[in-house]
Every structure is written in C-alpha cells, then in structure tokens.
Enzyme design. Structure first.
Site, PDB file in Angstrom:
ATOM      1  N   ASP A 159      -3.579   2.445  -5.359  1.00 43.76           N
ATOM      2  CA  ASP A 159      -2.269   2.437  -4.700  1.00 43.76           C
ATOM      3  C   ASP A 159      -2.166   1.168  -3.827  1.00 43.76           C
ATOM      4  O   ASP A 159      -1.401   1.282  -3.031  1.00 43.76           O
ATOM      5  CB  ASP A 159      -2.211   3.650  -3.926  1.00 43.76           C
ATOM      6  CG  ASP A 159      -2.997   3.603  -2.518  1.00 43.76           C
ATOM      7  OD1 ASP A 159      -3.781   3.004  -2.437  1.00 43.76           O
ATOM      8  OD2 ASP A 159      -2.314   4.387  -1.529  1.00 43.76           O
ATOM      9  N   GLU A 160      -2.644  -0.048  -4.001  1.00 43.31           N
ATOM     10  CA  GLU A 160      -2.579  -1.046  -3.344  1.00 43.31           C
ATOM     11  C   GLU A 160      -2.670  -2.238  -4.163  1.00 43.31           C
ATOM     12  O   GLU A 160      -3.436  -2.302  -5.147  1.00 43.31           O
ATOM     13  CB  GLU A 160      -3.674  -1.216  -2.184  1.00 43.31           C
ATOM     14  CG  GLU A 160      -5.071  -1.002  -2.646  1.00 43.31           C
ATOM     15  CD  GLU A 160      -5.864  -1.278  -1.480  1.00 43.31           C
ATOM     16  OE1 GLU A 160      -5.868  -2.241  -0.444  1.00 43.31           O
ATOM     17  OE2 GLU A 160      -6.585  -0.276  -1.019  1.00 43.31           O
ATOM     18  N   ASP A 177       0.807  -1.128   0.070  1.00 43.24           N
ATOM     19  CA  ASP A 177       0.134   0.192   0.219  1.00 43.24           C
ATOM     20  C   ASP A 177       0.916   1.285  -0.016  1.00 43.24           C
ATOM     21  O   ASP A 177       1.560   1.517   0.875  1.00 43.24           O
ATOM     22  CB  ASP A 177      -0.762  -0.081   1.329  1.00 43.24           C
ATOM     23  CG  ASP A 177      -1.851   1.140   1.309  1.00 43.24           C
ATOM     24  OD1 ASP A 177      -3.174   0.770   1.243  1.00 43.24           O
ATOM     25  OD2 ASP A 177      -1.624   2.284   1.275  1.00 43.24           O
ATOM     26  N   MET A 178       0.573   2.073  -1.092  1.00 41.97           N
ATOM     27  CA  MET A 178       1.677   3.206  -1.206  1.00 41.97           C
ATOM     28  C   MET A 178       1.147   4.369   0.067  1.00 41.97           C
ATOM     29  O   MET A 178      -0.084   4.449   0.420  1.00 41.97           O
ATOM     30  CB  MET A 178       1.205   4.049  -2.510  1.00 41.97           C
ATOM     31  CG  MET A 178       1.778   3.063  -3.678  1.00 41.97           C
ATOM     32  SD  MET A 178       3.314   2.366  -3.879  1.00 41.97           S
ATOM     33  CE  MET A 178       4.339   4.201  -4.384  1.00 41.97           C
TER      34      MET A 178
HETATM   35  N1  DCP Z   1      -8.641   8.331  -1.815  1.00 43.32           N
HETATM   36  C1  DCP Z   1      -9.791   9.313  -2.054  1.00 43.32           C
HETATM   37  N2  DCP Z   1     -10.695   9.109  -1.308  1.00 43.32           N
HETATM   38  C2  DCP Z   1     -10.956   8.692  -0.101  1.00 43.32           C
HETATM   39  C3  DCP Z   1      -9.878   7.901   0.179  1.00 43.32           C
HETATM   40  C4  DCP Z   1      -8.664   7.786  -0.647  1.00 43.32           C
HETATM   41  O1  DCP Z   1      -9.694   9.782  -3.220  1.00 43.32           O
HETATM   42  N3  DCP Z   1     -11.795   8.817   0.662  1.00 43.32           N
HETATM   43  C5  DCP Z   1      -7.436   8.344  -2.575  1.00 43.32           C
HETATM   44  C6  DCP Z   1      -6.491   9.324  -2.373  1.00 43.32           C
HETATM   45  C7  DCP Z   1      -5.440   8.329  -1.606  1.00 43.32           C
HETATM   46  C8  DCP Z   1      -5.668   6.824  -2.274  1.00 43.32           C
HETATM   47  O2  DCP Z   1      -6.923   6.967  -2.675  1.00 43.32           O
HETATM   48  O3  DCP Z   1      -4.100   8.913  -1.944  1.00 43.32           O
HETATM   49  C9  DCP Z   1      -5.328   5.876  -1.446  1.00 43.32           C
HETATM   50  O4  DCP Z   1      -5.898   5.820  -0.222  1.00 43.32           O
HETATM   51  P1  DCP Z   1      -5.430   5.701   1.083  1.00 43.32           P
HETATM   52  O5  DCP Z   1      -6.456   4.998   2.060  1.00 43.32           O
HETATM   53  O6  DCP Z   1      -4.198   4.466   0.722  1.00 43.32           O
HETATM   54  O7  DCP Z   1      -4.616   6.621   1.596  1.00 43.32           O
HETATM   55  P2  DCP Z   1      -3.215   7.258   1.236  1.00 43.32           P
HETATM   56  O8  DCP Z   1      -2.395   6.280   0.272  1.00 43.32           O
HETATM   57  O9  DCP Z   1      -3.433   8.863   0.962  1.00 43.32           O
HETATM   58  O10 DCP Z   1      -2.582   7.366   2.896  1.00 43.32           O
HETATM   59  P3  DCP Z   1      -2.063   5.996   3.727  1.00 43.32           P
HETATM   60  O11 DCP Z   1      -0.443   6.401   3.697  1.00 43.32           O
HETATM   61  O12 DCP Z   1      -2.649   5.891   4.971  1.00 43.32           O
HETATM   62  O13 DCP Z   1      -2.247   4.909   2.724  1.00 43.32           O
HETATM   63 CA    CA Z   2      -2.227   4.151   0.746  1.00 44.13          CA
END
Ligand code: DCP
Ligand code: CA
Length: 350
Positions: A105-106, A8-9
């Site tokens: 991203d996963e 997961d990025m």
């Molecule tokens: N995303 C979105 N709306 C949401 C949740 C996520 O558009 N309600 C998008 C933005 C994030 C991506 O999906 O960058 C991946 O979601 P993650 O939940 O994995 O969150 P992040 O990668 O941003 O952070 P983390 O480091 O916690 O994984």
């Molecule tokens: Ca992520």
C-alpha cells in the site's frame, strides 16, 4: 532540489473491505488471520473507528475483541488487496515511470523532472486513485525519500504534507526517533539507554559517538538521517528472487493423484511466469500445508539453471517424494522456483 513523493493508502485492508461491503462504513472493522477473534491470529489492520478503541496492527485478535467487542472481524483476503494495489500503482505509473514499489500500500515517486507543479500532480494522484479504487491515500512531499515517508504519515487519513529542509529543526527534531526509517526496536532501545528519545537529541550526538555505538555505516546513516539527509535514489526495478503459486483446496485432500495433479498444474503456472519474465531457476520448493495447518517445505536444486516445464516438474516431484502423506489430509499446496537468473539471450550471429 529533488521532488520526491511518498504515497500511502489509508487503513488499506480495512478500506478495501469497507468499499466492497458498504454496511461496514463507519463501524469498527478489524482485519486479521481467519477473521475469528476466538482463534489464534493477529490484527493486520483496523479501520479508524476501531483504532479509537486502541486496536492496532500486530495485536492478538483476542485482545482486539476485548477492547472492541462490537467490531466486525474479517479474514485477510490478500488477493483482493493485491488487486487494488495494482490499480493504485497503475495510477502512479501514469504520472511517471520513476516509481519505487515499497509494499502493498505504499510507493515513492520521483517527480523532479515533471513539468507539472506539486499541486497538480497531487490532485491527479488523489482523484485518479479515488476514481479507480474508491479509496483515499496520504501523500508526503520532500526533497528525499526519508522525509517524504515521514511526511505522508503526518496528516492521516487523506492528508498532504510538504516537508522542506527549513522544516527539519521545527518539525523533524521534536519527533520520536522511531519515526526515522531504519530505526527498529533494538536501535530505539539502545538509543533510549543513551537518553536519546527525539530525532533532535540524536542530531546532537557527534559522528564518532554514533560510529562507536553502531559501526561505521549505520552510524553514518543515523548521523545523516537525524539531519534529514538522504541521497538514496528510487529503486525502480527489483530483480525477482522467486516466482510462486499456491492453492488451497476447497476441501482437504487425501488422494495422492489429486495432489500430484495440482502440483503439476501449479508448476505449469510458475513456469509460465518464469518464462514470461525471461528467467530460469535453480531451485524448486514444494510447500504443503496439512489440515491441522502444520506446514512443511521440501526443496530440490540443480547445478545449472533450468526453465523448461518438464525439468521444473521433475524437481517438484522429487520434492513430493520426500513428503510422508500417509494418514494425512492436505489443505494447501504451493510451488516456488528460486535462485532465478535472467535467461542468456542467444545471439543470432555466429
Ligand atoms: N499490515 C499487516 N500487518 C502489520 C502491519 C500492516 O498485515 N503488522 C498490512 C495491513 C495494512 C497494510 O499492511 O492495511 C498497510 O500497513 P500500514 O502500516 O500502512 O497501515 P494501514 O494502511 O492499515 O493504516 P494507515 O492509514 O495508518 O496507513
Ligand atoms: Ca497505509
């Protein structure tokens, strides 16, 4: 015992933005909507700096601005994130083809039959992703997808967490139930009302109680999940449901011919995607977004699947005929083909 990885990025959209604009490094960054917190829109993600102020995904941009007035607000640039997503998945596919693409991203990898050790594979993934994209990821390793996904979230960012069956009692059971994949807000509420807050408390419920409350299949799922049991295989190939292309005009357009020409061009692109994947379609959907962001769709279907450009274009234009464009300006048009089916191979012998 299987060896499943969940990758997961970290702060994905924000990390991509920071990478291409180093001035944002170590500053709070919020991505969402059109990047203007005075207008409507929600936070897609925030980097870890901004999260310190309480900003999180799904929150209105306006609220994020109140919590963190000094943050940089940026619009969602989905194409840029999708391009980085492909790079990161290519790194994973170089390890093994047994990859399940879960989202932008996963992904899951099944490395059960790989000769290399977990450590070697994790090292290859982390350095490979960093070299290709400049970004970090968090990795979970476990005997199944359920636990691997929980593990990847345990030490973010740039983490590595291994969960084994021995960890279920001490590490899984104290966690809140919402950490289990498949428990959404409604199930969470239902279980809260039964005084169940942790996975360990869920594991104490007898199977028949769970079935009474949640039905046979979901009840059984919850019973197994609370014990860290999950036999589901990776889904390595998903049949596409549709192919689509859309474009936003540089300036909003009134001219019918420009709109029609763009639809014809998008149709050509979609037909190319459809054909190169070996599919035919039964439904064509036209999407039009007006200058005020009001968005409409019109669909046309045929009984038999079609794949030729003329056929798809005819359906797209029959959709266009049903849109009243008078006095309006168009911001975006899109063409989607749905109900797709693999083209039947015509055998060469008679
Ligand atoms: N995303 C979105 N709306 C949401 C949740 C996520 O558009 N309600 C998008 C933005 C994030 C991506 O999906 O960058 C991946 O979601 P993650 O939940 O994995 O969150 P992040 O990668 O941003 O952070 P983390 O480091 O916690 O994984
Ligand atoms: Ca992520």
């Amino acid at each position: 015992m299987r060896r499943i990885l969940h990758i997961d990025m970290d702060a994905f959209f924000a990390a991509v933005e920071e990478k291409r604009n180093p001035a944002l490094k170590e500053k709070p960054v919020v991505i969402g909507g059109r990047g203007d917190p005075s207008r409507r829109g929600v936070v897609a993600t925030a980097n870890y700096e901004a999260r310190k102020y309480g900003v999180h995904s799904g929150m209105p941009l306006r609220t994020a601005l109140k919590l963190c007035p000094g943050a940089f607000f940026l619009p969602v640039d989905y194409d840029a994130y999708a391009a980085v997503s492909r790079q990161f998945k290519n790194v994973l596919l170089a390890i093994t083809k047994t990859m399940e693409d879960v989202g932008i991203d996963e992904a899951f990898l099944d490395i059960s039959t790989e000769p290399d050790s977990n450590e070697t594979i994790v090292e290859k993934i982390k350095t490979g992703i960093y070299e290709r994209t400049g970004l970090t990821c968090s990795i979970g390793i476990a005997p199944n997808k359920l636990l691997a996904k929980i593990a990847s979230d345990m030490q973010k960012p740039n983490g590595l967490t291994v969960l084994t069956e021995k960890d279920i009692e001490h590490r899984l059971w104290p966690m809140p139930i919402r950490k289990l994949h498949g428990i959404g807000p409604r199930t969470e509420e239902h279980l809260k009302a039964m005084n169940i807050g942790t996975i360990g408390q869920l594991a104490e419920l007898p199977l028949d109680t769970l079935i009474r409350h949640f039905g046979r299949s979901y009840g059984q799922y919850l019973y197994d999940a609370a014990r860290g049991i999950d036999d589901s295989p990776l889904v390595t190939h998903r049949e596409p449901k549709s192919f689509s292309r859309e474009t936003t005009f540089q300036e909003d357009v009134k001219n019918w011919q420009t709109i029609a020409r763009t639809i014809a061009w998008l149709t050509k692109e979609v037909v190319y995607d459809l054909a190169s994947h070996g599919y035919c379609a039964r439904t064509v959907t036209l999407k039009i977004r007006f200058s005020d962001f009001r968005t409409i769709t019109r669909s046309s279907s045929t009984h038999e699947t079609v794949g030729r450009e003329e056929e798809i274009r005819r359906l797209a234009f029959s959709c266009l005929k049903r849109v009243d464009l008078t006095g309006k300006k168009v911001r975006l048009v899109g063409v989607r083909v749905g109900n797709v089916k693999a083209r039947v191979e015509i055998s060469s012998h008679h």
